[in-house]
Design a protein around this motif. Structure first.
Motif, short mmCIF file in Angstrom:
data_model
loop_
_atom_site.label_atom_id
_atom_site.label_comp_id
_atom_site.label_asym_id
_atom_site.label_seq_id
_atom_site.Cartn_x
_atom_site.Cartn_y
_atom_site.Cartn_z
N PHE A 238 0.85 -1.19 0.00
CA PHE A 238 0.00 0.00 0.00
C PHE A 238 0.89 1.24 0.00
CE2 PHE A 238 0.02 -1.96 4.24
CZ PHE A 238 0.77 -1.04 4.94
N HIS A 239 0.25 2.36 -0.21
CA HIS A 239 0.98 3.63 -0.35
C HIS A 239 0.21 4.74 0.34
CE1 HIS A 239 3.14 7.04 -1.94
NE2 HIS A 239 2.04 7.50 -2.53
N ARG A 240 0.95 5.64 0.98
CA ARG A 240 0.39 6.84 1.61
C ARG A 240 1.20 8.06 1.17
NH1 ARG A 240 -4.70 6.30 3.92
NH2 ARG A 240 -4.85 4.25 4.95
N TYR A 241 0.52 9.19 1.13
CA TYR A 241 1.18 10.43 0.72
C TYR A 241 1.95 10.99 1.92
CZ TYR A 241 1.77 15.29 -0.77
OH TYR A 241 2.30 16.51 -1.10
N THR A 242 3.27 10.81 1.92
CA THR A 242 4.09 11.26 3.05
C THR A 242 5.23 12.19 2.64
OG1 THR A 242 5.55 9.34 2.86
CG2 THR A 242 3.63 9.13 4.31
N THR A 243 5.63 12.19 1.38
CA THR A 243 6.76 13.02 0.93
C THR A 243 6.33 13.87 -0.26
OG1 THR A 243 7.58 11.28 -0.53
CG2 THR A 243 8.48 11.36 1.71
N ARG A 244 6.86 15.06 -0.31
CA ARG A 244 6.60 15.95 -1.45
C ARG A 244 7.44 15.49 -2.63
NH1 ARG A 244 7.37 22.53 -1.27
NH2 ARG A 244 6.41 23.00 -3.29
N ARG A 245 6.82 15.45 -3.79
CA ARG A 245 7.49 14.88 -4.96
C ARG A 245 8.76 15.66 -5.28
NH1 ARG A 245 4.24 13.64 -10.45
NH2 ARG A 245 3.35 12.11 -9.01
N GLY A 249 12.73 13.42 1.76
CA GLY A 249 12.54 13.60 3.19
C GLY A 249 11.07 13.61 3.56
N SER A 250 10.78 13.10 4.73
CA SER A 250 9.40 13.05 5.19
C SER A 250 9.01 14.38 5.82
CB SER A 250 9.24 11.92 6.20
OG SER A 250 10.03 12.18 7.35
N GLN A 251 7.72 14.53 6.04
CA GLN A 251 7.22 15.77 6.63
C GLN A 251 7.67 15.91 8.08
OE1 GLN A 251 5.59 18.16 4.94
NE2 GLN A 251 5.78 19.42 6.78
N SER A 252 7.79 14.81 8.79
CA SER A 252 8.22 14.89 10.19
C SER A 252 9.66 15.38 10.29
CB SER A 252 8.08 13.52 10.85
OG SER A 252 8.87 12.56 10.17
N LEU A 253 10.53 14.91 9.40
CA LEU A 253 11.91 15.40 9.42
C LEU A 253 11.97 16.88 9.07
CD1 LEU A 253 13.85 12.46 7.72
CD2 LEU A 253 13.71 13.03 10.13
N ASN A 254 11.15 17.31 8.13
CA ASN A 254 11.13 18.74 7.78
C ASN A 254 10.61 19.58 8.94
OD1 ASN A 254 11.29 20.81 5.46
ND2 ASN A 254 9.23 21.11 6.27
N ALA A 261 5.12 23.25 9.36
CA ALA A 261 4.56 24.01 8.25
C ALA A 261 3.04 24.02 8.38
CB ALA A 261 4.99 23.42 6.92
N LYS A 262 2.40 25.09 7.88
CA LYS A 262 0.95 25.25 8.04
C LYS A 262 0.19 25.10 6.73
CE LYS A 262 1.56 28.42 11.94
NZ LYS A 262 1.23 29.77 12.50
N SER A 263 0.85 24.58 5.70
CA SER A 263 0.18 24.44 4.42
C SER A 263 -0.74 23.21 4.43
CB SER A 263 1.22 24.29 3.30
OG SER A 263 2.00 23.13 3.48
N ALA A 264 -1.63 23.18 3.44
CA ALA A 264 -2.55 22.05 3.34
C ALA A 264 -1.80 20.77 2.98
CB ALA A 264 -3.63 22.35 2.29
N GLY A 265 -0.78 20.90 2.12
CA GLY A 265 0.01 19.72 1.76
C GLY A 265 0.73 19.13 2.96
N ALA A 266 1.26 20.00 3.85
CA ALA A 266 1.94 19.51 5.04
C ALA A 266 0.97 18.75 5.95
CB ALA A 266 2.58 20.68 5.79
N GLN A 267 -0.27 19.25 6.07
CA GLN A 267 -1.26 18.54 6.88
C GLN A 267 -1.58 17.17 6.30
OE1 GLN A 267 -2.33 19.51 9.74
NE2 GLN A 267 -1.51 21.59 9.78
N LEU A 268 -1.65 17.11 4.96
CA LEU A 268 -1.94 15.83 4.33
C LEU A 268 -0.78 14.84 4.53
CD1 LEU A 268 -3.56 16.99 0.97
CD2 LEU A 268 -4.71 15.94 2.91
N ARG A 269 0.45 15.34 4.44
CA ARG A 269 1.60 14.45 4.61
C ARG A 269 1.71 13.96 6.05
NH1 ARG A 269 3.57 18.06 0.67
NH2 ARG A 269 4.34 19.55 2.20
N ARG A 270 1.38 14.82 7.02
CA ARG A 270 1.38 14.36 8.41
C ARG A 270 0.32 13.28 8.62
NH1 ARG A 270 1.41 20.06 9.44
NH2 ARG A 270 3.55 20.80 9.77
N TYR A 271 -0.83 13.48 8.05
CA TYR A 271 -1.87 12.45 8.16
C TYR A 271 -1.43 11.16 7.47
CZ TYR A 271 -6.20 9.93 7.28
OH TYR A 271 -7.15 8.96 7.19
N GLY A 272 -0.75 11.29 6.32
CA GLY A 272 -0.27 10.10 5.61
C GLY A 272 0.75 9.32 6.43
N GLU A 273 1.63 10.02 7.14
CA GLU A 273 2.61 9.33 7.98
C GLU A 273 1.93 8.57 9.11
OE1 GLU A 273 5.42 12.14 9.38
OE2 GLU A 273 6.38 12.44 7.41
#
Length: 628
Positions: A238-245, A249-254, A261-273
């Motif tokens: 399976f696959h989850r959205y955790t890294t920006r293409r 690096g993962s969102q947690s490391l960033n 970060a407060k962007s919508a993409g960052a929230q999605l990556r945190r949820y994916g992790e």
């Protein structure tokens, strides 16, 4: 070439195997074969890579594939940075320390993307191998351990088994016995657990790698459908959205490095992790019984992702589990096909066929490709401290004496004649007379007497006064100092002749002072011999010289006047040639540049201006004719 399974080797081959020792004087305890043969490479050709520990290839296509691999690119960059190449197993461990895969791109092909090259560069910068300290008395060369353990079967067969398949506590000389133990069938068969996670992708499987006793017995009876050597029992991806293409690096490391970060993409990556972690742990819980029965567990994950599998409440795996392994070779993006490839790579035996002569030749080439040990430089002996020279304390009389000399030298150098006379009247006798030598502590290197100092300083009045004070002009000058001032001797004279004060004169007025004193006081010194004065200069000779100068100047003035008169006559003749062509009209405007023959318009102008105006009029007349 025959294909062998690691858990089902032929008994004839197994009985003839002996452990291969490393081709260098390694200090590890290994079994030596009957003949000193080197470690064989994993190919049947002499095509090899001189950077990646002498690995060999069967054909050119395999060599090209190796050159495109992350392992080869890493070794090349590491060697350019002064490091050492690493084996496949060491490279796999370095990969696990990164957050994202070296090949964790959008494609699962062998070709690397831009992120692959960035990951390799990051790996080189973060994992530079430290050079080992080697004492000057050490003559052994330690070689990196390869991921494969090699065995030899006479006369020309070699097989390689990954060291990761043996227990951790197995010594080097126990690998052969461990390989024989792997051939013993187990009642329930042997199974492995294989997990990969990188870049939000996960792949896991429970595989069977050897048959049980009943299956082996059925296969020996030559049934129509034999049981395969390996079989996938359970698998999941399976696959989850955790890294920006293409950012890595993962969102947690960033977040840990730069803040949340407060962007919508960052929230999605945190949820994916979070979702990826929950999915993996739920899968491990479902497979807990199968994982408990597994003989080995292979995990490919970075340091942060590795925490997903172990050391949490109710985890099926623990950090100290002796079954845990890392993949001893580079892997691509976690997929089911990649797990199948890795399973095949681990269970297939590497086979090569080399004679002892060919092995020795390759062994020599392998040793030549290894980096030579660098001896530590011998510590430099401590620098000897120079003894400090203590300044000598002077008495008040000595300080006053040095002060007088410094004032005297300064007055002579600057040409202060009146102050020099006053000082000499008071202190001349105390300073040693007019021919006294200048002390060394003054630091004057050009001269040694007052007369020589005045001559070097180009002070005409001071030089004349010192000569009238009956100074000796025959005292020689130190040769090195005189030559340093650029004093050249005349042609025809002895090159070893000592120079005098006259030789230090740099201008004609100073030389005339010596010649004048030689004429006025010829009996004082040997002017024309020891003093090097060429001739005397009397009053009559100076007057005659002045007359010649005046006559020469007058001749120059007369020639200048004649030249000016000739130039004026030439200009006048030029104006007269131009003036007759100009006719003045009786009536009409009298403007500059007006009528064709207006003489009044050019009245009062210089001859040069008149010539220019006439030239303009003729040009206008020519233009008018052309228009008609």
């Amino acid at each position: 070439m025959s294909v062998f399974h690691v858990y089902s080797l032929p008994s004839e081959l197994l009985q003839s195997l002996v452990l291969r020792n490393t081709p260098t004087g390694d200090d590890q305890h290994t079994l030596k074969p009957p003949s000193p043969e080197p470690v064989p490479p994993s190919s049947t050709s002499t095509i090899s890579c001189s950077i990646c520990l002498g690995v060999s290839f069967t054909d050119v296509n395999q060599q090209r594939t190796h050159f495109r691999s992350d392992w080869h690119r890493y070794n090349v960059k590491s060697r350019l940075n002064g490091g050492q190449p690493v084996s496949l197993s060491d490279f796999a461990q370095l990969i696990d320390a990164l957050e994202d895969s070296l090949s964790g791109s959008e494609s699962s092909t062998d070709e690397g993307s831009d992120s692959d090259h960035d990951a390799v560069s990051t790996l080189v910068s973060k994992h530079k191998r430290r050079t080992r300290s080697i004492t000057p008395n050490s003559s052994l060369r330690r070689t990196p351990r390869t991921a494969l353990s090699w065995f030899h079967s006479p006369p020309s067969t070699q097989i390689g088994i990954y060291r990761a398949l043996f227990p951790f506590d197995t010594p080097e000389d126990g690998h052969l016995q461990a390989l024989k133990d792997l051939q013993v069938p187990v009642s329930d068969g042997r199974s492995w657990a294989m997990f990969m996670v990188a870049g939000g992708h996960f792949a896991g499987a429970i595989v069977r790698v050897s048959k049980n006793g009943e299956e082996l017995e059925l296969q020996s009876k030559k049934v129509k459908k034999p049981v395969p050597d390996t079989e996938v029992l359970r698998h999941k991806t399976f696959h989850r959205y955790t890294t920006r293409r293409k950012q890595g690096g993962s969102q947690s490391l960033n977040d840990n490095a730069k803040g949340n970060a407060k962007s919508a993409g960052a929230q999605l990556r945190r949820y994916g992790e979070q979702a990826l972690r929950d999915d993996i742990r739920n899968l491990l819980t479902d497979w807990e019984e199968e994982i408990y029965d597994c003989e080995l567990i292979f995990i490919r994950a970075s340091g942060a992702n590795r925490k997903i599998f172990m050391d949490y409440e109710g985890s099926a795996l623990s950090k100290g589990d002796q079954r845990l392994r890392t993949f001893p070779f580079p892997t691509r993006r976690p997929t089911q096909s990649e797990l199948s490839r890795c399973l095949q790579e681990l269970t297939r035996v590497k086979v090569s066929h080399f004679t002892e002569e060919a092995l020795r030749a390759q062994d020599e080439a392998y040793l030549a490709s290894l980096p030579k040990p660098k001896l530590l430089p011998a510590p430099a002996p401590p620098a000897l401290e120079k003894p400090k020279i203590k300044p000598v304390k002077l008495s008040k009389e000595e300080e006053l004496f040095r002060e007088k000399w410094q004032r005297l030298v300064e007055m002579i150098s600057k040409g202060r004649l009146e102050a020099l006379r006053a000082l000499w009247e008071r202190e001349g006798n105390d300073l040693g007379g007019i021919d006294a030598l200048i002390p060394e502590w003054i630091g004057e290197k050009r001269a040694v007497t007052l007369l020589q100092l005045a001559t070097c300083s180009d002070q005409e009045d001071v030089t004349n006064w010192i000569l009238e004070m009956h100074a000796d002009p025959t005292i020689p000058v130190p040769r090195l100092e005189a030559e340093g001032e650029g004093v050249e001797e005349k042609e025809g004279e002895d090159s070893k002749r000592r120079l005098t004060a006259y030789d230090l004169a740099q201008s004609r007025p100073i030389r005339d002072v010596f010649r004048r004193n030689a004429g006025e006081h010829p009996d004082w010194w040997d002017w024309f011999g020891a003093a090097h004065v060429p001739s005397a200069l009397s009053k009559e000779m100076e007057d005659e010289r002045e007359e010649k100068k005046k006559a020469r100047r007058k001749g120059l003035k007369d020639r200048l006047k004649e030249r000016e008169i000739k130039e004026k006559e030439k200009e006048k003749s030029t104006v007269e040639e131009v003036t007759p062509n100009i006719s003045a009209p009786s009536t009409g405007p009298r403007k500059l540049g007006g009528g064709g023959g207006d003489i009044a318009g050019i009245a009062g102008l210089t001859p040069e201006m008149r010539v220019k105006i006439e030239r303009e009029r003729r040009a206008r007349a020519a233009e008018a004719r052309l228009k008609r």
